[in-house]
Scaffold this motif. Structure first.
Motif, PDB file in Angstrom:
ATOM      1  N   SER A 277       0.858  -1.196   0.000  1.00  0.00           N
ATOM      2  CA  SER A 277       0.000   0.000   0.000  1.00  0.00           C
ATOM      3  C   SER A 277       0.891   1.242   0.000  1.00  0.00           C
ATOM      4  CB  SER A 277      -0.906   0.008   1.241  1.00  0.00           C
ATOM      5  OG  SER A 277      -0.139   0.342   2.388  1.00  0.00           O
ATOM      6  N   LEU A 278       0.252   2.385  -0.026  1.00  0.00           N
ATOM      7  CA  LEU A 278       1.010   3.637   0.043  1.00  0.00           C
ATOM      8  C   LEU A 278       1.864   3.691   1.309  1.00  0.00           C
ATOM      9  CD1 LEU A 278       1.675   6.499  -1.051  1.00  0.00           C
ATOM     10  CD2 LEU A 278      -0.333   7.330   0.197  1.00  0.00           C
ATOM     11  N   ALA A 279       1.399   3.053   2.377  1.00  0.00           N
ATOM     12  CA  ALA A 279       2.192   3.041   3.619  1.00  0.00           C
ATOM     13  C   ALA A 279       3.561   2.402   3.363  1.00  0.00           C
ATOM     14  CB  ALA A 279       1.441   2.278   4.713  1.00  0.00           C
ATOM     15  N   ASP A 280       3.574   1.283   2.626  1.00  0.00           N
ATOM     16  CA  ASP A 280       4.857   0.626   2.323  1.00  0.00           C
ATOM     17  C   ASP A 280       5.699   1.496   1.397  1.00  0.00           C
ATOM     18  OD1 ASP A 280       4.419  -2.089   3.627  1.00  0.00           O
ATOM     19  OD2 ASP A 280       2.655  -1.939   2.341  1.00  0.00           O
ATOM     20  N   ILE A 281       5.049   2.134   0.429  1.00  0.00           N
ATOM     21  CA  ILE A 281       5.801   3.018  -0.483  1.00  0.00           C
ATOM     22  C   ILE A 281       6.462   4.145   0.314  1.00  0.00           C
ATOM     23  CG2 ILE A 281       5.517   4.745  -2.326  1.00  0.00           C
ATOM     24  CD1 ILE A 281       3.448   2.861  -3.608  1.00  0.00           C
ATOM     25  N   ASP A 282       5.707   4.768   1.207  1.00  0.00           N
ATOM     26  CA  ASP A 282       6.255   5.868   2.020  1.00  0.00           C
ATOM     27  C   ASP A 282       7.457   5.395   2.844  1.00  0.00           C
ATOM     28  OD1 ASP A 282       4.275   7.636   1.157  1.00  0.00           O
ATOM     29  OD2 ASP A 282       2.956   7.209   2.851  1.00  0.00           O
ATOM     30  N   ALA A 283       7.291   4.229   3.479  1.00  0.00           N
ATOM     31  CA  ALA A 283       8.374   3.735   4.343  1.00  0.00           C
ATOM     32  C   ALA A 283       9.583   3.323   3.506  1.00  0.00           C
ATOM     33  CB  ALA A 283       7.865   2.562   5.187  1.00  0.00           C
ATOM     34  N   PHE A 284       9.335   2.773   2.322  1.00  0.00           N
ATOM     35  CA  PHE A 284      10.430   2.386   1.421  1.00  0.00           C
ATOM     36  C   PHE A 284      11.234   3.627   1.013  1.00  0.00           C
ATOM     37  CE2 PHE A 284      12.167   1.492  -2.808  1.00  0.00           C
ATOM     38  CZ  PHE A 284      12.846   0.307  -2.567  1.00  0.00           C
ATOM     39  N   VAL A 285      10.516   4.678   0.632  1.00  0.00           N
ATOM     40  CA  VAL A 285      11.192   5.929   0.235  1.00  0.00           C
ATOM     41  C   VAL A 285      11.976   6.494   1.423  1.00  0.00           C
ATOM     42  CG1 VAL A 285      10.795   8.331  -0.481  1.00  0.00           C
ATOM     43  CG2 VAL A 285       9.612   6.461  -1.651  1.00  0.00           C
ATOM     44  N   LEU A 286      11.382   6.406   2.608  1.00  0.00           N
ATOM     45  CA  LEU A 286      12.085   6.884   3.807  1.00  0.00           C
ATOM     46  C   LEU A 286      13.428   6.159   3.979  1.00  0.00           C
ATOM     47  CD1 LEU A 286      12.410   8.302   6.553  1.00  0.00           C
ATOM     48  CD2 LEU A 286      11.074   6.427   7.552  1.00  0.00           C
ATOM     49  N   CYS A 287      13.414   4.830   3.835  1.00  0.00           N
ATOM     50  CA  CYS A 287      14.661   4.064   4.032  1.00  0.00           C
ATOM     51  C   CYS A 287      15.738   4.549   3.069  1.00  0.00           C
ATOM     52  CB  CYS A 287      14.404   2.568   3.850  1.00  0.00           C
ATOM     53  SG  CYS A 287      13.375   1.868   5.155  1.00  0.00           S
ATOM     54  N   ASP A 288      15.357   4.839   1.821  1.00  0.00           N
ATOM     55  CA  ASP A 288      16.337   5.344   0.855  1.00  0.00           C
ATOM     56  C   ASP A 288      16.745   6.792   1.163  1.00  0.00           C
ATOM     57  OD1 ASP A 288      16.424   2.979  -0.484  1.00  0.00           O
ATOM     58  OD2 ASP A 288      15.175   3.616  -2.162  1.00  0.00           O
ATOM     59  N   PHE A 289      15.780   7.596   1.575  1.00  0.00           N
ATOM     60  CA  PHE A 289      16.077   9.008   1.882  1.00  0.00           C
ATOM     61  C   PHE A 289      17.065   9.095   3.048  1.00  0.00           C
ATOM     62  CE2 PHE A 289      14.140  13.273   3.472  1.00  0.00           C
ATOM     63  CZ  PHE A 289      15.034  14.014   2.716  1.00  0.00           C
ATOM     64  N   ALA A 290      16.967   8.155   3.968  1.00  0.00           N
ATOM     65  CA  ALA A 290      17.906   8.139   5.108  1.00  0.00           C
ATOM     66  C   ALA A 290      19.357   8.084   4.611  1.00  0.00           C
ATOM     67  CB  ALA A 290      17.594   6.950   6.025  1.00  0.00           C
ATOM     68  N   GLY A 291      19.550   7.409   3.474  1.00  0.00           N
ATOM     69  CA  GLY A 291      20.899   7.325   2.903  1.00  0.00           C
ATOM     70  C   GLY A 291      21.464   8.688   2.526  1.00  0.00           C
ATOM     71  N   TRP A 292      20.611   9.655   2.272  1.00  0.00           N
ATOM     72  CA  TRP A 292      21.081  11.013   1.913  1.00  0.00           C
ATOM     73  C   TRP A 292      21.830  11.651   3.082  1.00  0.00           C
ATOM     74  CZ3 TRP A 292      17.612  14.452  -1.665  1.00  0.00           C
ATOM     75  CH2 TRP A 292      17.101  13.689  -2.721  1.00  0.00           C
ATOM     76  N   VAL A 293      21.542  11.180   4.306  1.00  0.00           N
ATOM     77  CA  VAL A 293      22.257  11.723   5.474  1.00  0.00           C
ATOM     78  C   VAL A 293      23.110  10.615   6.115  1.00  0.00           C
ATOM     79  CG1 VAL A 293      20.677  13.643   5.979  1.00  0.00           C
ATOM     80  CG2 VAL A 293      20.183  11.368   6.927  1.00  0.00           C
ATOM     81  N   LYS A 294      23.467   9.621   5.271  1.00  0.00           N
ATOM     82  CA  LYS A 294      24.354   8.528   5.686  1.00  0.00           C
ATOM     83  C   LYS A 294      23.781   7.687   6.833  1.00  0.00           C
ATOM     84  CE  LYS A 294      28.673  10.470   3.909  1.00  0.00           C
ATOM     85  NZ  LYS A 294      28.012  11.270   2.903  1.00  0.00           N
ATOM     86  N   GLU A 295      22.478   7.603   6.888  1.00  0.00           N
ATOM     87  CA  GLU A 295      21.817   6.720   7.855  1.00  0.00           C
ATOM     88  C   GLU A 295      21.258   5.542   7.062  1.00  0.00           C
ATOM     89  OE1 GLU A 295      21.449   7.121  11.264  1.00  0.00           O
ATOM     90  OE2 GLU A 295      22.682   8.924  11.157  1.00  0.00           O
ATOM     91  N   SER A 296      21.056   4.424   7.761  1.00  0.00           N
ATOM     92  CA  SER A 296      20.455   3.277   7.080  1.00  0.00           C
ATOM     93  C   SER A 296      19.687   2.446   8.097  1.00  0.00           C
ATOM     94  CB  SER A 296      21.540   2.430   6.407  1.00  0.00           C
ATOM     95  OG  SER A 296      22.489   2.058   7.366  1.00  0.00           O
ATOM     96  N   ILE A 297      18.935   1.469   7.589  1.00  0.00           N
ATOM     97  CA  ILE A 297      18.164   0.602   8.486  1.00  0.00           C
ATOM     98  C   ILE A 297      19.134  -0.046   9.476  1.00  0.00           C
ATOM     99  CG2 ILE A 297      16.669  -1.431   8.606  1.00  0.00           C
ATOM    100  CD1 ILE A 297      15.871  -0.882   5.669  1.00  0.00           C
ATOM    101  N   PRO A 298      18.885   0.100  10.780  1.00  0.00           N
ATOM    102  CA  PRO A 298      19.821  -0.472  11.751  1.00  0.00           C
ATOM    103  C   PRO A 298      19.933  -1.994  11.600  1.00  0.00           C
ATOM    104  CG  PRO A 298      18.244   1.005  12.824  1.00  0.00           C
ATOM    105  CD  PRO A 298      17.776   0.823  11.417  1.00  0.00           C
ATOM    106  N   GLU A 299      21.107  -2.526  11.975  1.00  0.00           N
ATOM    107  CA  GLU A 299      21.349  -3.968  11.808  1.00  0.00           C
ATOM    108  C   GLU A 299      20.368  -4.817  12.598  1.00  0.00           C
ATOM    109  OE1 GLU A 299      25.396  -5.102  12.440  1.00  0.00           O
ATOM    110  OE2 GLU A 299      26.054  -3.938  10.687  1.00  0.00           O
ATOM    111  N   ASP A 300      19.943  -4.287  13.768  1.00  0.00           N
ATOM    112  CA  ASP A 300      19.025  -5.112  14.582  1.00  0.00           C
ATOM    113  C   ASP A 300      17.586  -5.096  14.036  1.00  0.00           C
ATOM    114  OD1 ASP A 300      18.450  -2.504  15.281  1.00  0.00           O
ATOM    115  OD2 ASP A 300      18.242  -2.917  17.426  1.00  0.00           O
ATOM    116  N   CYS A 301      17.321  -4.328  13.024  1.00  0.00           N
ATOM    117  CA  CYS A 301      15.961  -4.288  12.448  1.00  0.00           C
ATOM    118  C   CYS A 301      15.864  -5.306  11.309  1.00  0.00           C
ATOM    119  CB  CYS A 301      15.635  -2.884  11.953  1.00  0.00           C
ATOM    120  SG  CYS A 301      15.472  -1.684  13.278  1.00  0.00           S
TER     121      CYS A 301
END
Ligand SMILES: N[C@@H](CCC(=O)N[C@@H](CS)C(=O)NCC(=O)O)C(=O)O
Length: 207
Positions: free
Chosen positions: A167-191
């Motif tokens: 759903s759009l919820a997954d699309i939003d969260a997917f984009v967020l995970c990639d956008f985090a890379g713009w500030v050198k953040e990423s999905i934490p290893e424990d997630c």
């Protein structure tokens, strides 16, 4: 209809992935925000907020928020629904959209916009002159990390954020995970749930 957008920026990308999944094609004009084209008088006349995306309808009405454009397009193109198939799912998806925008995308934007020359005097998106506040970088980072844990907890027992499909919820969260890379953040290893969800949803979206 005409879409003004800059596909690599996170909010336009949410709309791009939504349209891509549903197979919607609309006449598009690129407003390159990297070149500050959103501040041109010609664009300001279309969207005085100077943000992208903007969807202009055939009657001249404008929709300047991703959620409103998605709601409109879902009504006009109901196939492959991305906004839920029951009143409860619809409410949950809009709830996630709001949460992801505020707690996720805004957190990354705070980290991005409050440092560096490019965003000097532009601490907020759009035309308002807002000085950078470096303390917001740390707050954004903490907020993002906390939000990754919220996503992880919600994906522990389900394959998608809402219902049985994407759903759009997954699309939003997917984009967020990639956008985090713009500030050198990423999905934490424990997630670990979030990591595997990211891989699966990316394939489903053709990304
Ligand atoms: N409320 C808008 C937010 C759009 C937004 O903030 N777009 C950013 C790109 S992701 C933008 O246009 N930034 C212009 C700027 O940085 O001046 C929405 O939901 O679409």
């Amino acid at each position: 209809m005409k879409l003004y957008t800059f596909e690599i920026a996170p909010n336009p990308r949410r709309l791009k992935l939504f349209m891509q999944y549903k197979g919607i094609a609309i006449e598009t004009e690129t407003i390159n925000i990297g070149e500050k084209e959103q501040f041109a008088e010609s664009y300001k006349a279309i969207n005085p907020s100077c943000t992208v995306p903007t969807l202009v309808l055939d009657d001249g009405s404008t929709l300047i928020d991703v959620i409103s454009a998605c709601l409109y397009l879902e009504s006009v193109y109901p196939d492959k629904p991305l906004l839920g198939s029951s009143p409860l799912e619809q409410a949950q998806i809009v709830g996630w959209d709001h949460k992801i925008f505020v707690e996720g995308l805004t957190a990354v934007a705070e980290m991005l916009r409050n440092r560096g020359e490019f965003f000097q005097g532009r601490g907020l998106p759009g035309g308002a002159e807002v000085e950078q506040i470096p303390a917001l970088i740390e707050r954004g980072q903490k907020r993002l990390q906390a939000f990754f844990q919220v996503l992880e907890a919600n994906l522990a027992e389900r394959d998608y954020l809402v219902g049985d499909g994407i759903s759009l919820a997954d699309i939003d969260a997917f984009v967020l995970c990639d956008f985090a890379g713009w500030v050198k953040e990423s999905i934490p290893e424990d997630c670990t749930q979030l990591q595997s969800w990211y891989q699966r949803v990316g394939k489903e979206l053709g990304e």
